[in-house]
Design a protein around this motif. Structure first.
Motif, PDB file in Angstrom:
ATOM      1  N   GLN A 158      -8.385  43.953  60.040  1.00 34.70           N
ATOM      2  CA  GLN A 158      -7.516  43.410  61.070  1.00 34.70           C
ATOM      3  C   GLN A 158      -6.182  42.992  60.484  1.00 34.70           C
ATOM      4  O   GLN A 158      -6.080  42.698  59.284  1.00 34.70           O
ATOM      5  N   LYS A 159      -5.176  42.977  61.337  1.00 35.25           N
ATOM      6  CA  LYS A 159      -3.858  42.527  60.927  1.00 35.25           C
ATOM      7  C   LYS A 159      -3.063  42.145  62.173  1.00 35.25           C
ATOM      8  O   LYS A 159      -3.124  42.824  63.183  1.00 35.25           O
ATOM      9  N   GLY A 178      -4.003  43.219  73.948  1.00 37.17           N
ATOM     10  CA  GLY A 178      -3.061  43.238  72.834  1.00 37.17           C
ATOM     11  C   GLY A 178      -3.584  43.787  71.533  1.00 37.17           C
ATOM     12  O   GLY A 178      -2.888  43.738  70.515  1.00 37.17           O
ATOM     13  N   VAL A 179      -4.800  44.336  71.552  1.00 37.61           N
ATOM     14  CA  VAL A 179      -5.392  44.854  70.312  1.00 37.61           C
ATOM     15  C   VAL A 179      -5.356  46.382  70.318  1.00 37.61           C
ATOM     16  O   VAL A 179      -5.975  47.028  71.163  1.00 37.61           O
ATOM     17  N   GLY A 180      -4.606  46.948  69.373  1.00 34.76           N
ATOM     18  CA  GLY A 180      -4.544  48.396  69.206  1.00 34.76           C
ATOM     19  C   GLY A 180      -5.270  48.830  67.951  1.00 34.76           C
ATOM     20  O   GLY A 180      -5.772  47.997  67.185  1.00 34.76           O
ATOM     21  N   ASN A 181      -5.333  50.119  67.760  1.00 35.31           N
ATOM     22  CA  ASN A 181      -6.092  50.673  66.633  1.00 35.31           C
ATOM     23  C   ASN A 181      -5.356  51.829  65.989  1.00 35.31           C
ATOM     24  O   ASN A 181      -4.505  52.459  66.608  1.00 35.31           O
ATOM     25  N   TRP A 182      -5.697  52.094  64.747  1.00 33.07           N
ATOM     26  CA  TRP A 182      -5.359  53.371  64.137  1.00 33.07           C
ATOM     27  C   TRP A 182      -6.583  53.879  63.392  1.00 33.07           C
ATOM     28  O   TRP A 182      -7.508  53.116  63.105  1.00 33.07           O
ATOM     29  N   GLY A 183      -6.576  55.172  63.101  1.00 35.12           N
ATOM     30  CA  GLY A 183      -7.729  55.766  62.421  1.00 35.12           C
ATOM     31  C   GLY A 183      -7.447  57.196  62.029  1.00 35.12           C
ATOM     32  O   GLY A 183      -6.285  57.613  61.980  1.00 35.12           O
ATOM     33  N   VAL A 197      -4.030  44.566  65.205  1.00 33.33           N
ATOM     34  CA  VAL A 197      -4.643  45.860  64.904  1.00 33.33           C
ATOM     35  C   VAL A 197      -6.062  45.654  64.398  1.00 33.33           C
ATOM     36  O   VAL A 197      -6.312  44.769  63.564  1.00 33.33           O
ATOM     37  N   LEU A 198      -6.991  46.474  64.873  1.00 32.60           N
ATOM     38  CA  LEU A 198      -8.315  46.643  64.262  1.00 32.60           C
ATOM     39  C   LEU A 198      -8.383  48.084  63.792  1.00 32.60           C
ATOM     40  O   LEU A 198      -8.172  49.011  64.584  1.00 32.60           O
ATOM     41  N   ALA A 199      -8.673  48.277  62.501  1.00 28.40           N
ATOM     42  CA  ALA A 199      -8.631  49.633  61.947  1.00 28.40           C
ATOM     43  C   ALA A 199      -9.424  49.691  60.637  1.00 28.40           C
ATOM     44  O   ALA A 199      -9.671  48.662  60.023  1.00 28.40           O
ATOM     45  N   TRP A 252      -5.460  50.398  49.284  1.00 36.08           N
ATOM     46  CA  TRP A 252      -4.191  50.616  49.972  1.00 36.08           C
ATOM     47  C   TRP A 252      -4.092  49.757  51.232  1.00 36.08           C
ATOM     48  O   TRP A 252      -3.047  49.148  51.493  1.00 36.08           O
ATOM     49  N   PHE A 253      -5.173  49.681  51.998  1.00 37.53           N
ATOM     50  CA  PHE A 253      -5.147  48.880  53.227  1.00 37.53           C
ATOM     51  C   PHE A 253      -4.942  47.399  52.906  1.00 37.53           C
ATOM     52  O   PHE A 253      -4.127  46.716  53.539  1.00 37.53           O
TER      53      PHE A 253
END
Length: 385
Positions: free
Chosen positions: A382-383, A94-99, A128-130, A165-166
Motif C-alpha cells: 500500500q501507499k 479512492g483506492v486504485g491499483n496497479w499490477g 494504492v493497493l498493489a 524495488w517496491f
C-alpha cells in the motif's frame, strides 16, 4: 542514469498489447520455476471484451521503451466494485491499483510505477493497493517467500528483486497472503479423524460431489456461497454474473466432480470446497504454446489428469455458520474426502491450500490442524498518493 531515454507509453492497439504480453516470457526466460501461461490466455486477460473485469473497471496498460526495445510494463486500474466496498475491508473509495508489473531494472520500475500512480491520481485516487494482476481474484501480491519452487495453477511467481524495488519507492505491507502445503498421503491427526467420523454419523450433514451435468447451476451455487462467505474479508470484491460465466468456462476443462464438494446441512447447501489438479505441471514445459503438438498433450492430460499436486483455491462456509463448530467440521470432512479421491484416482501426493489471509484465524487454524505448513508468501503493498 539520468541520461537514459526511457519512454513510458500507453497501450493503444493490438500490436502494443502483444508486446505487453510477450515481455513476461523474455523477463522470466531464465527462471526455472516460472510457469509460462498459455499465450492465448495471457492475451485474453488484457483484452477488453474478452475479460469481464473490464466491465466494471477502468484499465490502462503501459509499456516502457528504451532504445526501441520494450523493457517494462504495468497496468493501472480502478475497480469500481472494489471502491464501493467498505474502507475497513482494505479497498473502498479512492483506492486504485496497479499490477501485471515487469521491468528489467529498478530505474525502469520507478518510471513505470510513477506513471501508474500519476494516472490513478489524475482519476481521483488517493491510495494504492498493489500489485493486483488485475483483479484480487486473479494473481494478487508480490511473491516474497517460496521462490525455490514453481507455483500451482492460478498463482503468481515474481522475481525477489521486485520486492526491493517496491519498498524503495515507499510501498509498505498491507497484507500477507499465504499458501500452505501438505503431504496428503499421510492420514490427518487422530483428532481430525474423530471430527470427520462424528460428522459422518450426523444425519443432518451431507457431503456431496458437484454434478457436472448441471455445471452452470452448480457454478452459481458455489459463487453464491462464496460471495456470502467472503463478504467481510479484507480485499473482497463480489463476482458478477459475467465473471461467474467466464470462470465457469475457464475452469470447466479441469473440473472433476469428485474434487469439488458441497456440504449440505438439513438439506441446505452451506459450504463448498473447490480443488483443482495442478494444471501448471503439464503447462510448464509447453512454454506458453499449444501448437503445433502441445494441444494433443494437453487434451490427453485433461482426459485423465495424473498430478503430483492438488490445489484448493477456494472454500467457503456461509457467514452465519462461520463461528460455529459445524463450520470447521464441514471443512475437515470435505478436505478428507477430497484427499482420499486425489490419492486414489489421480495419483496425487501433495496438496496446496490458499491463498489464505495472514489474519484469517479460522482458515489458519484449519490449515495448521491438518499439519500443513506455509510454503509461499505474497505481499499486497500500500501507499498513499
Amino acid at each position: 542514469m539520468s541520461d537514459r531515454q526511457i519512454e513510458v507509453i500507453p497501450v493503444t492497439n493490438k500490436r502494443e498489447r502483444a508486446d505487453f504480453v510477450d515481455l513476461s516470457y523474455r523477463i522470466h526466460a531464465d527462471d526455472p520455476h516460472w510457469v509460462p501461461p498459455l499465450r492465448m490466455e495471457a492475451m485474453e486477460l488484457v483484452t477488453p471484451g474478452k475479460n469481464p473485469f473490464f466491465d466494471h473497471a477502468e484499465v490502462q496498460h503501459f509499456l516502457a521503451k528504451e532504445g526501441g526495445r520494450t523493457v517494462g510494463r504495468i497496468s493501472a486500474h480502478i475497480d469500481h466494485l472494489a471502491i464501493a466496498q467498505p474502507p475497513e475491508q482494505g479497498m473502498g473509495p479512492g483506492v486504485g491499483n496497479w499490477g501485471l508489473f515487469e521491468a528489467e531494472d529498478a530505474t525502469i520500475a520507478a518510471r513505470l510505477i510513477a506513471t501508474a500512480e500519476e494516472w490513478l491520481r489524475d482519476k481521483g485516487m488517493h491510495r494504492v493497493l498493489a500489485p493486483l494482476s488485475m483483479s484480487v481474484w486473479e494473481e494478487p501480491g508480490q511473491l516474497v517467500a517460496g521462490h525455490d519452487h514453481s507455483p500451482t495453477v492460478m498463482m503468481g511467481h515474481q522475481p525477489a528483486r521486485y520486492r526491493d524495488w517496491f519498498e524503495a519507492l515507499g510501498y509498505t505491507k498491507a497484507k500477507s497472503l499465504y499458501t500452505y502445503e501438505l503431504d496428503i498421503t499421510q492420514e490427518f491427526p487422530p483428532l481430525i479423524q474423530r471430527i470427520v467420523a462424528s460428522g459422518e454419523k450426523n444425519a443432518k450433514i451431507r457431503i456431496r460431489n458437484v454434478d457436472k451435468s448441471k455445471f452452470d447451476e452448480e457454478a452459481r451455487l458455489i459463487l453464491d456461497i462464496l460471495n456470502d462467505a467472503w463478504s467481510d474479508n479484507w480485499g473482497f470484491v463480489p463476482f458478477t454474473d459475467a465473471e461467474i460465466a467466464y470462470a465457469g468456462k475457464k475452469f470447466k476443462p479441469i473440473v472433476r466432480e469428485d474434487l469439488i464438494m458441497v456440504a449440505e446441512y438439513e438439506g441446505e447447501p452451506v459450504a463448498f470446497m473447490m480443488t483443482l489438479p495442478d494444471l501448471n505441471e503439464v503447462l510448464k514445459p509447453m512454454k506458453g504454446k499449444l501448437f503445433p503438438f502441445n494441444w494433443i498433450k494437453l487434451l490427453t492430460w485433461l482426459r485423465n489428469p495424473q498430478v503430483r499436486t492438488m490445489r484448493v483455491p477456494l472454500m467457503g462456509v456461509r457467514k452465519r455458520l462461520q463461528s460455529s463448530r459445524l463450520a470447521s467440521q464441514l471443512a475437515f470432512m470435505m478436505i478428507e474426502y477430497i484427499r482420499r479421491n486425489a490419492i486414489e484416482k489421480y495419483g496425487s501426493t501433495r496438496g496446496e491450500i490458499g491463498w489464505i489471509l495472514d489474519d484469517n484465524q479460522g482458515m489458519v487454524a484449519i490449515a495448521e490442524a491438518i499439519d500443513s505448513r506455509i510454503n509461499r508468501e505474497y505481499v499486497v503493498y500500500q501507499k498513499e498518493l
